[in-house]
Design an enzyme around this catalytic site. Structure first.
Site, PDB file in Angstrom:
ATOM      1  N   ALA A   8     -37.569 -81.549 -48.111  1.00 25.06           N
ATOM      2  CA  ALA A   8     -36.762 -80.341 -47.947  1.00 25.06           C
ATOM      3  C   ALA A   8     -36.127 -79.891 -49.263  1.00 25.06           C
ATOM      4  O   ALA A   8     -36.798 -79.846 -50.283  1.00 25.06           O
ATOM      5  CB  ALA A   8     -35.734 -80.545 -46.847  1.00 25.06           C
ATOM      6  N   SER A   9     -34.850 -79.585 -49.246  1.00 32.37           N
ATOM      7  CA  SER A   9     -34.202 -78.998 -50.422  1.00 32.37           C
ATOM      8  C   SER A   9     -34.084 -79.943 -51.605  1.00 32.37           C
ATOM      9  O   SER A   9     -33.703 -79.510 -52.692  1.00 32.37           O
ATOM     10  CB  SER A   9     -32.820 -78.454 -50.057  1.00 32.37           C
ATOM     11  OG  SER A   9     -32.982 -77.237 -49.354  1.00 32.37           O
ATOM     12  N   LEU A  10     -34.432 -81.210 -51.445  1.00 33.15           N
ATOM     13  CA  LEU A  10     -34.479 -82.098 -52.609  1.00 33.15           C
ATOM     14  C   LEU A  10     -35.522 -81.605 -53.612  1.00 33.15           C
ATOM     15  O   LEU A  10     -35.476 -81.948 -54.784  1.00 33.15           O
ATOM     16  CB  LEU A  10     -34.795 -83.531 -52.191  1.00 33.15           C
ATOM     17  CG  LEU A  10     -33.697 -84.235 -51.405  1.00 33.15           C
ATOM     18  CD1 LEU A  10     -34.177 -85.603 -50.944  1.00 33.15           C
ATOM     19  CD2 LEU A  10     -32.444 -84.370 -52.241  1.00 33.15           C
ATOM     20  N   LYS A  12     -35.682 -78.843 -54.876  1.00 30.89           N
ATOM     21  CA  LYS A  12     -35.014 -78.027 -55.890  1.00 30.89           C
ATOM     22  C   LYS A  12     -34.757 -78.826 -57.174  1.00 30.89           C
ATOM     23  O   LYS A  12     -34.828 -78.292 -58.267  1.00 30.89           O
ATOM     24  CB  LYS A  12     -33.723 -77.442 -55.345  1.00 30.89           C
ATOM     25  CG  LYS A  12     -33.956 -76.355 -54.305  1.00 30.89           C
ATOM     26  CD  LYS A  12     -32.646 -75.841 -53.738  1.00 30.89           C
ATOM     27  CE  LYS A  12     -32.867 -74.757 -52.718  1.00 30.89           C
ATOM     28  NZ  LYS A  12     -33.439 -75.221 -51.466  1.00 30.89           N
TER      29      LYS A  12
END
Length: 187
Positions: A8-10, A12
């Site tokens: 997921a947003s990791l 980024k």
């Protein structure tokens, strides 16, 4: 321990690390506007800098919250089509004056990485970050490759736990499209 999970947003952090490597190599400038690397990008948003994208201070609207998100979230999106989703929209605030978390910032950074390197993001990620760090159990999830032992998402709601609603992995792109597991793969 052998299950592959979307991170997921990791993702980024991986995207930011690639941008900072390109800055260190002199291929990108943190203070440069988007239009330096994407000359046809609309001027209103095109003045936003790489730093403002990284720091979530760009004012670019969140594409995951657009009214037609439910229409396109299940279908594959090509990276160069992402700017069309939000680039003509007005900025939410003057760049650099406020903070607002927006996946669009990191999607746009992925498009910029591809423009600067001339490589698909998955290739740049593998070559510049994952291989040098020995992250053989991490890879770019293209959504088309069948990955053994891939976890299924769940969500908790008022009526209990249920399967997460499907979103094509290309929709979050470089804001959330990396998976880890026990074996190396490439997409």
């Amino acid at each position: 321990p052998a299950t592959r999970c979307r991170s997921a947003s990791l993702m980024k952090q991986f995207t930011a690390a690639l941008v900072l490597q390109l800055v260190e190599a002199g291929a990108m400038d943190l203070d440069a506007p988007i239009t330096r690397y994407l000359p046809d990008y609309p001027a209103e948003q095109g003045r936003v800098t790489i730093h403002q994208l990284l720091s979530q201070t760009s004012g670019i609207p969140e594409h995951l919250g657009l009214p037609d998100f439910d229409t396109f979230k299940r279908s594959p999106v090509e990276p160069d089509a992402f700017p069309d989703l939000f680039s003509a929209l007005p900025l939410v605030f003057e760049p650099g004056t406020a903070y607002q978390y927006s996946n669009s910032n990191y999607v746009l950074l992925g498009v910029l990485i591809e423009a600067v390197t001339g490589q698909p993001f998955a290739e740049a990620l593998r070559e510049r970050l994952l291989d040098p760090l020995g992250l053989a159990d991490t890879g770019y999830d293209d959504g088309a490759t069948v990955l053994d032992r891939m976890a299924t998402g769940y969500r908790r709601g008022a009526s209990g736990v249920s399967h997460a609603e499907y979103v094509d992995p290309s929709v979050p792109y470089t804001a959330a499209r990396c998976s880890s597991g026990p074996r190396r793969w490439s997409a």
